[in-house]
Design an enzyme around this catalytic site. Structure first.
Site, PDB file in Angstrom:
ATOM      1  N   HIS A 222       0.830  -1.210   0.000  1.00  0.00           N
ATOM      2  CA  HIS A 222       0.000   0.000   0.000  1.00  0.00           C
ATOM      3  C   HIS A 222       0.862   1.257   0.000  1.00  0.00           C
ATOM      4  CE1 HIS A 222      -0.456   0.166   4.714  1.00  0.00           C
ATOM      5  NE2 HIS A 222       0.530   0.928   4.344  1.00  0.00           N
TER       6      HIS A 222
ATOM      7  N   GLU B 128      -5.098   0.454  -0.160  1.00  0.00           N
ATOM      8  CA  GLU B 128      -4.860  -0.969   0.058  1.00  0.00           C
ATOM      9  C   GLU B 128      -5.037  -1.723  -1.273  1.00  0.00           C
ATOM     10  OE1 GLU B 128      -3.558  -1.632   2.786  1.00  0.00           O
ATOM     11  OE2 GLU B 128      -4.750  -1.212   4.564  1.00  0.00           O
TER      12      GLU B 128
HETATM   13  C1  F6R Z   1       1.565   6.684   6.504  1.00  0.00           C
HETATM   14  C2  F6R Z   1       1.148   5.907   5.341  1.00  0.00           C
HETATM   15  C3  F6R Z   1       1.505   4.472   5.203  1.00  0.00           C
HETATM   16  C4  F6R Z   1       2.919   4.127   5.674  1.00  0.00           C
HETATM   17  C5  F6R Z   1       3.211   2.640   5.482  1.00  0.00           C
HETATM   18  C6  F6R Z   1       4.576   2.256   6.029  1.00  0.00           C
HETATM   19  O1  F6R Z   1       1.134   8.028   6.401  1.00  0.00           O
HETATM   20  O2  F6R Z   1       0.475   6.415   4.505  1.00  0.00           O
HETATM   21  O3  F6R Z   1       1.356   4.103   3.848  1.00  0.00           O
HETATM   22  O4  F6R Z   1       3.836   4.885   4.942  1.00  0.00           O
HETATM   23  O5  F6R Z   1       2.237   1.875   6.146  1.00  0.00           O
HETATM   24  O6  F6R Z   1       4.572   2.444   7.419  1.00  0.00           O
HETATM   25  P1  F6R Z   1       5.916   2.337   8.270  1.00  0.00           P
HETATM   26  O7  F6R Z   1       6.768   3.470   7.827  1.00  0.00           O
HETATM   27  O8  F6R Z   1       5.467   2.506   9.704  1.00  0.00           O
HETATM   28  O9  F6R Z   1       6.512   1.013   7.979  1.00  0.00           O
END
Ligand code: F6R
Length: 243
Positions: free
Chosen positions: A142, A147
């Site tokens: 995503h 999603e």
């Molecule tokens: C956050 C967002 C998500 C995250 C992704 C990765 O604003 O839109 O798409 O970038 O879930 O999350 P992390 O960086 O926590 O692994």
């Protein structure tokens, strides 16, 4: 799409921050798209350092965050994306708080039958679009909270989170039952309208999604990140784990 292999999170975060520096120093009124999550924390720390060293200013900058949770219990205000941005960047730089935008307020009452939040896209368009958008990558591919199954022409909208994302984000909650089931997220179309995109890939759990993206030649609805093949200025920063 350009792929840049980094030796570690420090190198990745510096290269990512330099993209911001370029836009912030070259544009009179920069418009930035911001991500939350674990991945950009060090990038934002670099921006704070650059700001403290007077290399950059956010004075004339407008920001639009990618997404915000819906239905977050007040006791988890610290998990709202607004709170995250304040604590990780906005409270430490000279941005005008009126210039900070989220697709909804974290504590807003939301009718889950109303899914259209494309007014946010109009707001972004009115500012002549995002000059730079930073994205993280979900384990399931995503981007934002688009999603698998998200359409290429999707605009900002209410989205149900998948089990995979709820499980991944449960690390920040007392119980998985407390993780919100919905968010409002920029759509894939909103994302692709950004003039420049950087995708930072941090974490072993992203390996499969990154490999799919590296091999992608067209949009695959099961892997939302592959929409980025349709954009002309995307740089993907990832960490070389074969050191
Ligand atoms: C956050 C967002 C998500 C995250 C992704 C990765 O604003 O839109 O798409 O970038 O879930 O999350 P992390 O960086 O926590 O692994």
């Amino acid at each position: 799409m350009k792929f840049i292999k980094c030796k570690d999170i420090n190198e990745l975060s510096l290269l990512a921050a330099n993209n911001f520096k370029e836009v912030l120093t070259q544009k009179a009124n920069p418009v930035l798209g911001m991500a939350t999550g674990s991945s950009p924390i060090q990038t934002y720390q670099n921006l704070i350092k650059m700001h403290n060293n007077k290399e950059i200013s956010f004075k004339n900058t407008k920001t639009f965050n990618l997404d915000e949770y819906v239905g977050l219990q007040p006791k988890y205000v610290f998990n709202s994306y607004k709170d995250f941005m304040d604590k990780n960047l906005f409270d430490f730089v000279d941005i005008n708080k009126n210039n900070i935008h989220f697709p909804i307020s974290w504590n807003q009452e939301v009718d889950i039958n109303k899914t259209d939040y494309s007014l946010y896209d109009e707001q972004i368009n009115k500012e002549s679009g995002l000059d730079l958008l930073i994205l993280g990558l979900g384990n399931n591919g995503h981007i934002g909270f688009n999603e698998p199954g998200s359409l290429l022409n999707s605009k900002t909208r209410l989205v149900p989170l998948t089990k995979n994302t709820i499980t991944a984000n449960s690390r920040f909650f007392d119980s998985i039952d407390d993780v919100p089931r919905y968010a409002v997220s920029m759509g894939i179309d909103t994302i692709l309208k950004a003039k420049k995109i950087i995708l930072i890939v941090v974490g072993d759990s992203k390996k499969e999604a990154l490999n799919v993206l590296k091999q992608a030649t067209a949009f695959d609805i099961n892997w939302p990140c592959t929409a980025l093949v349709n954009h002309k200025d995307v740089t993907v920063y990832f960490i070389d784990d074969n050191k």
